[in-house]
Design a protein around this motif. Structure first.
Motif, PDB file in Angstrom:
ATOM      1  N   LEU A 206     -16.784  36.412 -52.877  1.00 16.36           N
ATOM      2  CA  LEU A 206     -17.926  36.799 -52.196  1.00 16.36           C
ATOM      3  C   LEU A 206     -17.947  37.540 -50.833  1.00 16.36           C
ATOM      4  O   LEU A 206     -18.549  38.575 -50.592  1.00 16.36           O
ATOM      5  CB  LEU A 206     -18.663  35.479 -51.489  1.00 16.36           C
ATOM      6  N   ASN A 209     -17.198  41.199 -52.048  1.00 19.58           N
ATOM      7  CA  ASN A 209     -18.580  41.982 -52.808  1.00 19.58           C
ATOM      8  C   ASN A 209     -19.576  41.898 -51.810  1.00 19.58           C
ATOM      9  O   ASN A 209     -20.633  42.359 -52.315  1.00 19.58           O
ATOM     10  CB  ASN A 209     -18.885  40.943 -54.135  1.00 19.58           C
ATOM     11  N   ASN A 210     -19.566  41.242 -50.663  1.00 23.59           N
ATOM     12  CA  ASN A 210     -20.646  41.602 -49.554  1.00 23.59           C
ATOM     13  C   ASN A 210     -20.154  42.054 -48.325  1.00 23.59           C
ATOM     14  O   ASN A 210     -19.426  41.492 -47.668  1.00 23.59           O
ATOM     15  CB  ASN A 210     -21.561  40.286 -49.310  1.00 23.59           C
TER      16      ASN A 210
ATOM     17  N   PRO B 160     -25.107  32.836 -55.003  1.00 28.96           N
ATOM     18  CA  PRO B 160     -24.244  33.645 -55.461  1.00 28.96           C
ATOM     19  C   PRO B 160     -24.594  34.087 -56.910  1.00 28.96           C
ATOM     20  O   PRO B 160     -25.182  33.578 -57.561  1.00 28.96           O
ATOM     21  CB  PRO B 160     -23.073  32.977 -55.645  1.00 28.96           C
ATOM     22  N   ASP B 186     -23.732  38.567 -53.639  1.00 35.50           N
ATOM     23  CA  ASP B 186     -23.098  39.268 -54.731  1.00 35.50           C
ATOM     24  C   ASP B 186     -21.785  38.614 -54.989  1.00 35.50           C
ATOM     25  O   ASP B 186     -20.901  38.707 -54.143  1.00 35.50           O
ATOM     26  CB  ASP B 186     -22.935  40.773 -54.658  1.00 35.50           C
ATOM     27  N   ALA B 187     -21.477  38.033 -56.002  1.00 36.77           N
ATOM     28  CA  ALA B 187     -20.282  37.233 -56.429  1.00 36.77           C
ATOM     29  C   ALA B 187     -19.377  37.939 -57.270  1.00 36.77           C
ATOM     30  O   ALA B 187     -18.452  37.513 -58.007  1.00 36.77           O
ATOM     31  CB  ALA B 187     -20.682  35.772 -56.945  1.00 36.77           C
ATOM     32  N   GLY B 188     -19.853  39.254 -57.668  1.00 42.48           N
ATOM     33  CA  GLY B 188     -19.111  40.137 -58.713  1.00 42.48           C
ATOM     34  C   GLY B 188     -19.514  40.139 -59.996  1.00 42.48           C
ATOM     35  O   GLY B 188     -20.550  39.639 -59.957  1.00 42.48           O
ATOM     36  N   PRO B 189     -18.523  40.553 -60.797  1.00 44.25           N
ATOM     37  CA  PRO B 189     -18.808  40.513 -62.123  1.00 44.25           C
ATOM     38  C   PRO B 189     -19.149  39.205 -63.062  1.00 44.25           C
ATOM     39  O   PRO B 189     -18.719  37.954 -62.469  1.00 44.25           O
ATOM     40  CB  PRO B 189     -17.539  41.220 -62.823  1.00 44.25           C
ATOM     41  N   ALA B 191     -17.306  37.890 -65.093  1.00 47.53           N
ATOM     42  CA  ALA B 191     -16.073  36.877 -65.146  1.00 47.53           C
ATOM     43  C   ALA B 191     -15.686  36.212 -63.887  1.00 47.53           C
ATOM     44  O   ALA B 191     -14.882  34.947 -64.142  1.00 47.53           O
ATOM     45  CB  ALA B 191     -14.939  37.887 -65.237  1.00 47.53           C
ATOM     46  N   ASN B 192     -16.510  36.097 -62.931  1.00 49.28           N
ATOM     47  CA  ASN B 192     -16.657  35.178 -61.757  1.00 49.28           C
ATOM     48  C   ASN B 192     -17.453  34.192 -62.034  1.00 49.28           C
ATOM     49  O   ASN B 192     -17.611  33.446 -60.935  1.00 49.28           O
ATOM     50  CB  ASN B 192     -16.741  36.104 -60.418  1.00 49.28           C
ATOM     51  N   GLU B 195     -16.233  30.186 -61.093  1.00 44.62           N
ATOM     52  CA  GLU B 195     -16.351  29.525 -59.835  1.00 44.62           C
ATOM     53  C   GLU B 195     -17.472  29.229 -59.172  1.00 44.62           C
ATOM     54  O   GLU B 195     -17.496  28.579 -58.226  1.00 44.62           O
ATOM     55  CB  GLU B 195     -15.320  30.491 -59.019  1.00 44.62           C
ATOM     56  N   VAL B 196     -18.701  29.889 -59.446  1.00 42.74           N
ATOM     57  CA  VAL B 196     -19.894  29.780 -59.068  1.00 42.74           C
ATOM     58  C   VAL B 196     -20.747  28.669 -59.885  1.00 42.74           C
ATOM     59  O   VAL B 196     -21.115  27.788 -59.067  1.00 42.74           O
ATOM     60  CB  VAL B 196     -20.868  31.177 -59.122  1.00 42.74           C
TER      61      VAL B 196
END
Lengths: 221, 221
Positions: A206, A209-210, B160, B186-189, B191-192, B195-196
């Motif tokens: 996080l 990406n922020n 997220p 934004d927690a990324g792609p 593939a992440n 974890e969310v």
């Protein structure tokens, strides 16, 4: 009580040492593989607290010596050093509670991912490395080191704590509750450690990406 | 835009429907396997909003009909229905963004544990079930359903969001940002996503082990 921070010279060891010494009356024993490094870090922490008018009992030692008289031993080392570090002090853990804050993570092009060992969690790895009669508690997994070590930072973070030994877990929860702007939460038995540990790569993803977020912790409500 | 909530009759579907209809100008299409159930839920949501002086466009449909004209399709169903639900509407996802909020969990005597499918995350399962050209975004995994559906509740929670298609992800982030007392991160792609998703069993374990906490969400800072 006496609290040993193995690997207390860096990462979250520094922040825990400073905050425990500032916010409680416990004695802090910094451990390292090298005595000199531990003594130097302890002197640095004492000086920082002295500048803030806090007279702290922080001393530096080789890891086994740091652990020997301690009531609580925190293995504040990276996950890949954890087993070796615990095994090196295992003769000195009688009547101690062992605390494991390490998290196993792996980076790829997408971000950071939780990468637990085969036993299910890094906290479980600590259990495996520790003598059978030493209660292990998982805590402090989700604390951003730099912000934790900044004594001016108002953290307002939660600290999920896992453990099978209720008395040992209560000791860690009470200690954490004494640290200003941190709240300890009971996250249940050791088997719940993976969900606590995997929060750490999420915090880092996080922040990555922020734009406005960095050194993230977490609050539950 | 038009937003379809498949499985919008219950769980987080209700809260999303009410809050989207209250806080934005988007049209909400409630989907269910049974038209009647969807129409009845839609009527109930309209009535609740009408009581609050909000005239909302919420209609009820069988899932494929709900999805057909929608710009955004949220698969608000439990993880074990996810693939079937997406496959049932897959001919109606042209030009849509598909949103997956489901989490795979398993309960044992210690608590609730993250239990992802073989593809790595439930969000990845949605990607597998969706047609290749439909962008999938993971979001709304960590929202406690009962509190989300309580329009008087000040949530102050973070959401997220993961996705590989930046435009689709931005659509979901913008929608979420329009919902009062929710913040999208934004927690990324994709593939992440693990974890969310694994944050959800942690929230439930914390609520189960701490007397004063229930219906937990999360805030990062």
């Amino acid at each position: 009580m006496q609290i040993a921070l193995l690997g207390g010279t860096g990462d979250i060891g520094e922040g825990l040492a400073l905050r425990i010494a500032r916010d409680t009356d416990h004695e802090v024993r910094i451990g390292s593989r090298e005595t000199e490094k531990a003594e130097s870090a302890a002197a640095e922490y004492r000086e920082e607290l002295d500048d803030r008018g806090v007279e702290a009992t922080i001393t530096g030692h080789e890891n086994p010596e740091a652990a020997a008289p301690a009531d609580l031993v925190v293995a504040a080392v990276p996950a890949y050093y954890l087993s070796d570090t615990i095994e090196a002090v295992s003769d000195h853990l009688d009547n101690s509670v062992l605390v494991s804050p390490a998290v196993g993570m792996q980076r790829d092009e997408d971000g950071l991912h939780y990468n637990p060992p085969g036993v299910g969690s890094v906290t479980a790895l600590a259990v495996q490395a520790a003598p059978d009669d030493v209660p292990v508690v998982g805590a402090f997994h989700n604390l951003a080191a730099a912000k934790l070590a900044d004594l001016d930072a108002e953290l307002n973070w939660d600290v999920p704590v896992v453990g099978d030994d209720e008395e040992a877990k209560a000791t860690v929860i009470d200690l954490t509750a004494d640290l200003e702007t941190l709240r300890a939460l009971d996250a249940g038995p050791l088997a719940n450690a993976p969900e606590v540990e995997s929060l750490t790569p999420l915090l880092i993803n996080l922040a990555a990406n922020n734009e406005d977020l960095h050194d993230l912790g977490v609050k539950f409500w």
